[in-house]
Design a protein around this motif. Structure first.
Motif, PDB file in Angstrom:
ATOM      1  N   THR A   1       0.826  -1.209   0.000  1.00  0.00           N
ATOM      2  CA  THR A   1       0.000   0.000   0.000  1.00  0.00           C
ATOM      3  C   THR A   1       0.858   1.257   0.000  1.00  0.00           C
ATOM      4  O   THR A   1       1.938   1.291   0.568  1.00  0.00           O
ATOM      5  N   ILE A   2       0.329   2.259  -0.658  1.00  0.00           N
ATOM      6  CA  ILE A   2       0.992   3.562  -0.727  1.00  0.00           C
ATOM      7  C   ILE A   2       0.710   4.290   0.591  1.00  0.00           C
ATOM      8  O   ILE A   2      -0.371   4.160   1.149  1.00  0.00           O
ATOM      9  N   ASN A   3       1.691   5.019   1.090  1.00  0.00           N
ATOM     10  CA  ASN A   3       1.562   5.596   2.425  1.00  0.00           C
ATOM     11  C   ASN A   3       1.534   7.122   2.451  1.00  0.00           C
ATOM     12  O   ASN A   3       1.900   7.733   3.441  1.00  0.00           O
ATOM     13  N   PHE A   4       1.078   7.738   1.373  1.00  0.00           N
ATOM     14  CA  PHE A   4       1.006   9.192   1.328  1.00  0.00           C
ATOM     15  C   PHE A   4       0.000   9.621   0.273  1.00  0.00           C
ATOM     16  O   PHE A   4      -0.424   8.835  -0.568  1.00  0.00           O
TER      17      PHE A   4
ATOM     18  N   ALA B   1      -3.538  -0.133  -2.609  1.00  0.00           N
ATOM     19  CA  ALA B   1      -2.458  -0.953  -3.154  1.00  0.00           C
ATOM     20  C   ALA B   1      -1.900  -0.261  -4.396  1.00  0.00           C
ATOM     21  O   ALA B   1      -2.641   0.406  -5.133  1.00  0.00           O
ATOM     22  N   PHE B   2      -0.609  -0.408  -4.630  1.00  0.00           N
ATOM     23  CA  PHE B   2       0.000   0.232  -5.799  1.00  0.00           C
ATOM     24  C   PHE B   2      -0.735  -0.122  -7.084  1.00  0.00           C
ATOM     25  O   PHE B   2      -0.889   0.710  -7.964  1.00  0.00           O
ATOM     26  N   ARG B   3      -1.221  -1.351  -7.188  1.00  0.00           N
ATOM     27  CA  ARG B   3      -1.915  -1.766  -8.415  1.00  0.00           C
ATOM     28  C   ARG B   3      -3.200  -0.976  -8.643  1.00  0.00           C
ATOM     29  O   ARG B   3      -3.707  -0.932  -9.756  1.00  0.00           O
ATOM     30  N   ASP B   4      -3.725  -0.352  -7.598  1.00  0.00           N
ATOM     31  CA  ASP B   4      -4.956   0.418  -7.709  1.00  0.00           C
ATOM     32  C   ASP B   4      -4.724   1.917  -7.854  1.00  0.00           C
ATOM     33  O   ASP B   4      -5.682   2.687  -7.927  1.00  0.00           O
ATOM     34  N   VAL B   5      -3.474   2.323  -7.896  1.00  0.00           N
ATOM     35  CA  VAL B   5      -3.122   3.737  -8.052  1.00  0.00           C
ATOM     36  C   VAL B   5      -2.828   3.989  -9.530  1.00  0.00           C
ATOM     37  O   VAL B   5      -2.069   3.240 -10.151  1.00  0.00           O
TER      38      VAL B   5
ATOM     39  N   GLU C   1      12.228  10.476  -0.649  1.00  0.00           N
ATOM     40  CA  GLU C   1      11.964  10.401   0.787  1.00  0.00           C
ATOM     41  C   GLU C   1      10.975   9.273   1.119  1.00  0.00           C
ATOM     42  O   GLU C   1      10.956   8.778   2.231  1.00  0.00           O
ATOM     43  N   PHE C   2      10.158   8.898   0.157  1.00  0.00           N
ATOM     44  CA  PHE C   2       9.187   7.811   0.331  1.00  0.00           C
ATOM     45  C   PHE C   2       9.769   6.562  -0.320  1.00  0.00           C
ATOM     46  O   PHE C   2       9.444   6.200  -1.444  1.00  0.00           O
ATOM     47  N   LYS C   3      10.659   5.903   0.401  1.00  0.00           N
ATOM     48  CA  LYS C   3      11.492   4.841  -0.154  1.00  0.00           C
ATOM     49  C   LYS C   3      10.704   3.694  -0.778  1.00  0.00           C
ATOM     50  O   LYS C   3      11.066   3.210  -1.839  1.00  0.00           O
ATOM     51  N   VAL C   4       9.636   3.251  -0.140  1.00  0.00           N
ATOM     52  CA  VAL C   4       8.869   2.123  -0.673  1.00  0.00           C
ATOM     53  C   VAL C   4       8.214   2.515  -1.998  1.00  0.00           C
ATOM     54  O   VAL C   4       8.313   1.786  -2.986  1.00  0.00           O
ATOM     55  N   ALA C   5       7.563   3.655  -2.029  1.00  0.00           N
ATOM     56  CA  ALA C   5       6.919   4.106  -3.258  1.00  0.00           C
ATOM     57  C   ALA C   5       7.955   4.353  -4.351  1.00  0.00           C
ATOM     58  O   ALA C   5       7.747   3.996  -5.513  1.00  0.00           O
ATOM     59  N   TYR C   6       9.061   4.957  -3.987  1.00  0.00           N
ATOM     60  CA  TYR C   6      10.119   5.238  -4.960  1.00  0.00           C
ATOM     61  C   TYR C   6      10.652   3.937  -5.558  1.00  0.00           C
ATOM     62  O   TYR C   6      10.824   3.828  -6.764  1.00  0.00           O
TER      63      TYR C   6
END
Length: 66
Positions: free
Chosen positions: A12-15, A22-26, A42-47
Motif C-alpha cells: 500500500t501507498i503511504n502518502f 495498493a500500488f496496483r490500484d493507483v 523520501e518515500f522509499k517504498v513508493a520510490y
C-alpha cells in the motif's frame, strides 16, 4: 533491502490522495507525477516500486499511441 521488504503491487501507498491503496490500484499517471517530484526519494517504498515499474508504464503508454 531485505527480501521481507520486497515491494509488490499489493503493497500500500503511504502518502497523498491514494494513501492506503495498493500500488496496483493507483493510476500510473499519479505515480509518474510522484517520480517527478523533488521529494520522491523520501518515500522509499513508493520510490522503489516506481523505479521497478517505470519502463513498463512507458511501454504501455507508447502502445496506446498506436
Amino acid at each position: 533491502m531485505s527480501r521481507k521488504d520486497k515491494v509488490s503491487e499489493t503493497t500500500t501507498i503511504n502518502f497523498g490522495k491514494h494513501k492506503g491503496k495498493a500500488f496496483r490500484d493507483v493510476p500510473a499517471s499519479y505515480l509518474v507525477w510522484f517520480m517527478s517530484q523533488d521529494w520522491a526519494e523520501e518515500f522509499k517504498v513508493a520510490y522503489q516500486y516506481c523505479m521497478e515499474n517505470e519502463r513498463q508504464w512507458i511501454r504501455e503508454a507508447g502502445s496506446m499511441d498506436d
